[in-house]
Design a protein around this motif. Structure first.
Motif, PDB file in Angstrom:
ATOM      1  N   LEU A 194      -8.338   6.562  -2.134  1.00 58.88           N
ATOM      2  CA  LEU A 194      -7.253   6.917  -1.119  1.00 58.88           C
ATOM      3  C   LEU A 194      -5.930   6.970  -1.854  1.00 58.88           C
ATOM      4  CD1 LEU A 194      -8.406   4.554   1.787  1.00 58.88           C
ATOM      5  CD2 LEU A 194      -9.326   7.196   1.172  1.00 58.88           C
ATOM      6  N   GLY A 195      -4.942   8.001  -1.278  1.00 50.21           N
ATOM      7  CA  GLY A 195      -3.751   7.913  -1.684  1.00 50.21           C
ATOM      8  C   GLY A 195      -3.541   8.782  -2.880  1.00 50.21           C
ATOM      9  N   GLY A 196      -2.901   8.283  -4.119  1.00 46.00           N
ATOM     10  CA  GLY A 196      -2.323   9.058  -5.121  1.00 46.00           C
ATOM     11  C   GLY A 196      -3.281   9.588  -6.196  1.00 46.00           C
ATOM     12  N   GLN A 197      -2.802  10.317  -6.942  1.00 39.14           N
ATOM     13  CA  GLN A 197      -3.381  11.263  -8.077  1.00 39.14           C
ATOM     14  C   GLN A 197      -2.861  10.828  -9.389  1.00 39.14           C
ATOM     15  OE1 GLN A 197      -6.320  12.749  -7.334  1.00 39.14           O
ATOM     16  NE2 GLN A 197      -6.096  12.299  -5.251  1.00 39.14           N
ATOM     17  N   ASN A 198      -2.009   9.824  -9.745  1.00 39.61           N
ATOM     18  CA  ASN A 198      -1.339   9.370 -10.576  1.00 39.61           C
ATOM     19  C   ASN A 198      -0.414  10.629 -11.213  1.00 39.61           C
ATOM     20  OD1 ASN A 198      -0.379   7.977 -13.003  1.00 39.61           O
ATOM     21  ND2 ASN A 198      -2.222   8.203 -14.202  1.00 39.61           N
ATOM     22  N   LYS A 199       0.231  11.321 -10.555  1.00 39.38           N
ATOM     23  CA  LYS A 199       1.072  12.491 -10.790  1.00 39.38           C
ATOM     24  C   LYS A 199       2.049  12.066 -11.824  1.00 39.38           C
ATOM     25  CE  LYS A 199       3.949  12.409  -6.791  1.00 39.38           C
ATOM     26  NZ  LYS A 199       4.324  13.135  -5.548  1.00 39.38           N
ATOM     27  N   SER A 238      -7.382  -8.016   0.678  1.00 38.42           N
ATOM     28  CA  SER A 238      -7.032  -7.413  -0.345  1.00 38.42           C
ATOM     29  C   SER A 238      -7.217  -5.998  -0.670  1.00 38.42           C
ATOM     30  CB  SER A 238      -7.696  -8.074  -1.602  1.00 38.42           C
ATOM     31  OG  SER A 238      -7.436  -9.410  -1.521  1.00 38.42           O
ATOM     32  N   ALA A 239      -6.616  -5.359  -1.498  1.00 40.66           N
ATOM     33  CA  ALA A 239      -6.824  -4.056  -1.960  1.00 40.66           C
ATOM     34  C   ALA A 239      -6.620  -3.878  -3.437  1.00 40.66           C
ATOM     35  CB  ALA A 239      -5.827  -2.991  -1.134  1.00 40.66           C
ATOM     36  N   LEU A 240      -7.361  -2.761  -4.117  1.00 42.66           N
ATOM     37  CA  LEU A 240      -7.357  -2.480  -5.316  1.00 42.66           C
ATOM     38  C   LEU A 240      -6.636  -1.061  -5.675  1.00 42.66           C
ATOM     39  CD1 LEU A 240      -7.907  -3.299  -8.446  1.00 42.66           C
ATOM     40  CD2 LEU A 240     -10.150  -2.250  -8.043  1.00 42.66           C
ATOM     41  N   PHE A 241      -5.496  -1.221  -6.370  1.00 46.54           N
ATOM     42  CA  PHE A 241      -4.745  -0.084  -6.786  1.00 46.54           C
ATOM     43  C   PHE A 241      -5.239   0.358  -8.238  1.00 46.54           C
ATOM     44  CE2 PHE A 241      -2.797  -1.862  -3.255  1.00 46.54           C
ATOM     45  CZ  PHE A 241      -2.923  -1.094  -2.106  1.00 46.54           C
ATOM     46  N   GLN A 242      -5.120   1.568  -8.505  1.00 42.21           N
ATOM     47  CA  GLN A 242      -5.474   1.892  -9.896  1.00 42.21           C
ATOM     48  C   GLN A 242      -4.596   3.295 -10.356  1.00 42.21           C
ATOM     49  OE1 GLN A 242      -9.733   2.303 -10.865  1.00 42.21           O
ATOM     50  NE2 GLN A 242      -9.650   0.161 -11.486  1.00 42.21           N
ATOM     51  N   ASP A 272      10.792  12.773 -11.579  1.00 39.64           N
ATOM     52  CA  ASP A 272      10.040  13.090 -10.617  1.00 39.64           C
ATOM     53  C   ASP A 272      10.048  11.779  -9.475  1.00 39.64           C
ATOM     54  OD1 ASP A 272       9.593  15.484 -11.452  1.00 39.64           O
ATOM     55  OD2 ASP A 272       7.494  15.018 -11.783  1.00 39.64           O
ATOM     56  N   MET A 273      10.166  10.647  -9.958  1.00 42.48           N
ATOM     57  CA  MET A 273      10.117   9.601  -9.028  1.00 42.48           C
ATOM     58  C   MET A 273      11.367   9.393  -8.414  1.00 42.48           C
ATOM     59  SD  MET A 273       8.202   6.238 -11.053  1.00 42.48           S
ATOM     60  CE  MET A 273       8.440   6.482 -12.798  1.00 42.48           C
ATOM     61  N   ARG A 274      12.314   9.950  -8.967  1.00 48.01           N
ATOM     62  CA  ARG A 274      13.637   9.759  -8.400  1.00 48.01           C
ATOM     63  C   ARG A 274      13.704  10.755  -7.282  1.00 48.01           C
ATOM     64  NH1 ARG A 274      17.904   6.757 -10.809  1.00 48.01           N
ATOM     65  NH2 ARG A 274      17.980   6.416 -13.131  1.00 48.01           N
ATOM     66  N   GLN A 275      13.519  12.200  -7.325  1.00 48.29           N
ATOM     67  CA  GLN A 275      13.590  13.171  -6.632  1.00 48.29           C
ATOM     68  C   GLN A 275      12.536  12.972  -5.592  1.00 48.29           C
ATOM     69  OE1 GLN A 275      13.501  16.423  -8.658  1.00 48.29           O
ATOM     70  NE2 GLN A 275      15.450  16.440  -9.507  1.00 48.29           N
ATOM     71  N   ASN A 276      11.206  12.860  -5.869  1.00 47.93           N
ATOM     72  CA  ASN A 276      10.166  12.666  -4.912  1.00 47.93           C
ATOM     73  C   ASN A 276       9.858  11.499  -4.211  1.00 47.93           C
ATOM     74  OD1 ASN A 276       9.907  15.555  -5.732  1.00 47.93           O
ATOM     75  ND2 ASN A 276       8.398  14.958  -7.362  1.00 47.93           N
ATOM     76  N   ALA A 277      10.015  10.325  -4.854  1.00 50.63           N
ATOM     77  CA  ALA A 277       9.607   9.175  -4.217  1.00 50.63           C
ATOM     78  C   ALA A 277      10.773   8.346  -4.119  1.00 50.63           C
ATOM     79  CB  ALA A 277       8.556   8.473  -5.115  1.00 50.63           C
ATOM     80  N   ARG A 332       0.891  -1.145  -0.110  1.00 48.43           N
ATOM     81  CA  ARG A 332      -0.037  -0.056  -0.022  1.00 48.43           C
ATOM     82  C   ARG A 332       0.754   1.279   0.242  1.00 48.43           C
ATOM     83  NH1 ARG A 332      -3.367  -1.417   3.668  1.00 48.43           N
ATOM     84  NH2 ARG A 332      -5.598  -1.367   2.592  1.00 48.43           N
ATOM     85  N   GLN A 333       1.919   1.230   0.820  1.00 47.47           N
ATOM     86  CA  GLN A 333       2.743   2.397   0.910  1.00 47.47           C
ATOM     87  C   GLN A 333       3.488   2.595  -0.464  1.00 47.47           C
ATOM     88  OE1 GLN A 333       3.087   4.731   3.546  1.00 47.47           O
ATOM     89  NE2 GLN A 333       1.143   3.541   4.143  1.00 47.47           N
ATOM     90  N   PHE A 334       4.024   1.452  -1.175  1.00 52.23           N
ATOM     91  CA  PHE A 334       4.712   1.469  -2.432  1.00 52.23           C
ATOM     92  C   PHE A 334       3.886   2.528  -3.468  1.00 52.23           C
ATOM     93  CE2 PHE A 334       5.940  -0.671  -6.232  1.00 52.23           C
ATOM     94  CZ  PHE A 334       6.957   0.209  -6.466  1.00 52.23           C
ATOM     95  N   TYR A 335       2.586   1.746  -3.497  1.00 54.82           N
ATOM     96  CA  TYR A 335       1.697   2.136  -4.625  1.00 54.82           C
ATOM     97  C   TYR A 335       1.257   3.403  -4.528  1.00 54.82           C
ATOM     98  CZ  TYR A 335       2.253  -2.263  -6.636  1.00 54.82           C
ATOM     99  OH  TYR A 335       2.981  -3.682  -7.401  1.00 54.82           O
ATOM    100  N   THR A 336       0.644   3.737  -3.355  1.00 59.42           N
ATOM    101  CA  THR A 336      -0.105   4.916  -2.997  1.00 59.42           C
ATOM    102  C   THR A 336       1.048   6.294  -2.903  1.00 59.42           C
ATOM    103  OG1 THR A 336      -0.347   4.644  -0.769  1.00 59.42           O
ATOM    104  CG2 THR A 336      -2.037   3.824  -2.101  1.00 59.42           C
ATOM    105  N   LYS A 337       2.106   5.904  -1.979  1.00 63.69           N
ATOM    106  CA  LYS A 337       3.098   6.814  -1.774  1.00 63.69           C
ATOM    107  C   LYS A 337       4.112   6.989  -2.828  1.00 63.69           C
ATOM    108  CE  LYS A 337       1.049   7.870   2.309  1.00 63.69           C
ATOM    109  NZ  LYS A 337       0.255   9.018   2.569  1.00 63.69           N
TER     110      LYS A 337
END
Length: 387
Positions: free
Chosen positions: A161-166, A53-57, A277-282, A26-31
């Motif tokens: 919940l979580g991310g906005q697909n930035k 289970s959880a569904l991530f999109q 952005d993935m390198r810098q922010n995540a 959950r932390q990996f996909y949403t954060k």
């Protein structure tokens, strides 16, 4: 062999994961990847399936992630043998009964009969599952008729919940799997699934190909199979003699404890901004690419026939993004994340990784980048003392 009748696959709808730690995922996909969590399994489904289970999109990408609750469930059985991994691929089909009959005629091994569900709005969902030569990964075929509840027993969040697909993830491009021997799987894909050959390559990594005195190497054969109707593609690898045991394909199989899905390729709209952005922010880490790759890139772009690219090679070098193609102004850009065990620093997370890809006209699989990927994996394994 005569061309097989299509199973009527519309899309590879979703990927079903089995993991030791759902909260870690959950932390990996949403954060980390900025996916949205859109639904979770309800208490009744948890109790019946003995897993939560959880569904991530993000975009058209849907990932179901399940963690065992007690013993006896599908996730528990999978994880007794393997680290975290892909346990089921879900295909949406036009007509589930037709797909069932065709697979039955072709000798598929069924896990279930067709199961049917109706939601509160009268929508219908039907599906069945079969075994495959992909280790312990199964295939499920689903038909949706205005079914709005995602999956039976799931509770949709009122607000994701979580991310906005930035990072701009779009869709699944292909599935790549590793095998000790892939011929049985290729025949099964052709004769049972009705897929066709799309692309082939075989090579050894540079250290072996250059005939240096070596005691290991990453030789491989790869064959891409596809369903022409839907465009669903599977890239499949096996170790290539010599140095079979030290091949990184074989090392994956040892780490995964059997054949299985090595990575998923997911597309983005702008790979340079996404990777930056993935390198810098995540803090997402990617497999390294040596500077020599970019030193040779201007000449290679000409030799491949691409001639001209939109990107600055120095930016590609800084981000370690790869490029490949074979036609003028038609190419692809790609990069590979480090495997889950490295990202999480937990062995039970397994050797799976993600590929990020942007297609700019080219629909191939980057023969040159295939070699670059496997050399990159080999360098990482050497650095970790695994070869």
């Amino acid at each position: 062999m005569a061309k097989q009748e299509s199973l009527g696959i519309k899309a590879l709808e979703s990927i079903h994961w089995y993991v030791h730690d759902l909260e870690r995922s959950r932390q990996f996909y949403t954060k980390g990847l900025d996916f949205a969590e859109v639904a979770v399994s309800g208490p009744e489904l948890d109790a019946h399936g003995k897993q939560k289970s959880a569904l991530f999109q993000a975009g058209e990408i849907a990932l179901v992630v399940s963690q065992p609750v007690g013993e006896g469930g599908r996730a528990w059985r999978y994880l007794r043998k393997h680290p975290d991994g892909v346990g089921t691929l879900n295909f949406e089909v036009e007509d589930v009964e037709k797909a069932f009959k065709l697979l039955e005629q072709r000798g598929a091994t069924f896990i279930t009969e067709i199961q049917r569900f109706t939601d509160d709005a009268g929508g219908k969902l039907s599906f069945f599952s079969i075994t495959t030569p992909f280790g312990d990964t199964t295939f499920r075929f689903l038909q949706r008729d205005n079914y709005k509840s995602i999956y039976p027993g799931f509770k949709v969040h009122a607000k994701p919940l979580g991310g906005q697909n930035k990072y701009g993830f779009d869709k699944l491009d292909h599935v790549t799997s590793n095998f000790q021997t892939m011929k049985p799987m290729l025949l099964w894909m052709e004769h049972v699934m009705g897929f066709e050959k799309f692309w082939h390559i075989e090579f050894h990594t540079e250290d072996v190909a250059s005939q240096q005195k070596r005691d290991h190497g990453s030789g491989l054969k790869s064959e891409v199979m596809w369903d022409p109707k839907s465009g669903v593609k599977f890239a499949n690898n096996e170790p290539k003699f010599p140095f079979f045991k030290a091949s990184q394909i074989n090392i994956f199989n040892e780490d995964h404890r059997g054949d299985g899905v090595q990575h998923l390729a997911i597309t983005v709209k702008d790979i340079l901004s996404s990777v930056k952005d993935m390198r810098q922010n995540a803090g997402i880490q990617f497999m390294p690419t040596p500077g020599s790759y970019y030193d040779a890139l201007p000449e290679r772009i000409q030799n491949m026939g691409i001639k001209k690219i939109d990107e600055d090679i120095n930016v590609l070098r800084d981000l370690e993004v790869l490029i490949d193609g074979d036609k003028e102004r038609s190419y692809m850009l790609q990069i590979f994340m480090k495997d889950a065990a490295s990202l999480y620093k937990q062995a039970d997370a397994g050797p799976f990784f993600y590929e990020i890809i942007q297609r700019k006209g080219d629909q191939g699989f980057g023969g040159g980048n295939f070699r670059a990927l496997f050399e990159s994996i080999e360098r990482a394994q050497k650095a970790e003392g695994r070869v």
